[in-house]
Write an enzyme that holds these catalytic residues in place. Structure first.
Site, PDB file in Angstrom:
ATOM      1  N   ASP A 181      34.693  48.655  32.595  1.00  0.00           N
ATOM      2  CA  ASP A 181      33.595  49.487  32.760  1.00  0.00           C
ATOM      3  C   ASP A 181      33.759  50.855  32.065  1.00  0.00           C
ATOM      4  O   ASP A 181      33.257  50.703  30.671  1.00  0.00           O
ATOM      5  CB  ASP A 181      33.384  49.921  34.178  1.00  0.00           C
ATOM      6  CG  ASP A 181      34.623  50.577  35.070  1.00  0.00           C
ATOM      7  OD1 ASP A 181      35.666  50.851  34.451  1.00  0.00           O
ATOM      8  OD2 ASP A 181      34.712  50.890  36.025  1.00  0.00           O
ATOM      9  N   VAL A 236      31.039  47.104  43.088  1.00  0.00           N
ATOM     10  CA  VAL A 236      30.924  45.728  43.138  1.00  0.00           C
ATOM     11  C   VAL A 236      32.367  45.661  43.717  1.00  0.00           C
ATOM     12  O   VAL A 236      33.496  46.050  43.319  1.00  0.00           O
ATOM     13  CB  VAL A 236      30.681  44.715  41.866  1.00  0.00           C
ATOM     14  CG1 VAL A 236      29.272  44.824  41.516  1.00  0.00           C
ATOM     15  CG2 VAL A 236      31.541  45.227  40.745  1.00  0.00           C
TER      16      VAL A 236
END
Length: 181
Positions: free
Chosen positions: A104, A154
């Site tokens: 990320d 997630v």
């Protein structure tokens, strides 16, 4: 499964995970033919993906593990990378493939790339199950990507929240009510 009650929606089911993992392994096999390869899993999140991936790579290879953290028990990266468990083997003269669960911010992988090159690796490439580009802070070249995911929290297939949910057989979005207590 009891943990599924905390999942808002499933993003990637078990069948899609296995299919894509096999495709990535086939490409890695082609790209590393004849090269001394060490595949490095980042613990703990990548271990399920890593285990499935290396079973399908049809090459001689060495396995190693690193444990790095920039999260603690939170949902956002702190940006400070800490090596908790270093490699066991010398990487000098070897091609390194880092297997990661999710990219990320890019902070951890940018750090690991430089760290391994400085230790003598011939090359360092990155294979990640998931990429979340919306929060990228550091430029990092991801060579093999399983899936791109939206900027949601997630879990599953190795990914956790406070060490839970890793054992889900899919990748799903965790309900906000679970982590915004």
């Amino acid at each position: 499964m009891r943990l599924e009650k905390d999942i808002e929606k499933i993003l990637i089911d078990q069948e899609a995970l296995q299919k894509r993992t096999r495709e990535l392994a086939e490409q890695i096999t082609k790209d590393y033919e004849g090269k001394p390869l060490t595949v490095v899993a980042t613990l703990k999140g990548a271990v399920l993906f890593f285990s499935d991936l290396v079973r399908w790579i049809d090459l001689p290879l060495q396995l190693d593990f690193m444990r790095v953290s920039s999260y603690g028990s939170g949902t956002r990266s702190s940006g400070a990378v800490q090596i908790i468990k270093d490699l066991d083997a010398d990487v000098t003269g070897r091609h390194i493939l880092i297997v990661e669960d999710i990219v990320d911010t890019g902070n951890t992988l940018a750090y690991l790339y430089d760290y391994l090159i400085n230790r003598g690796a011939v090359s360092v490439r990155i294979c990640t199950l998931l990429e979340k580009t919306a929060r990228r802070e550091r430029k990092v070249n991801v060579d093999y990507t399983g899936f791109f995911v939206p900027d949601e929290f997630v879990v599953g297939y190795g990914l956790d929240y406070a060490e839970d949910y890793r054992n889900l057989p899919f990748v799903g979005v965790l309900k906000r009510s679970v982590y915004e207590k």
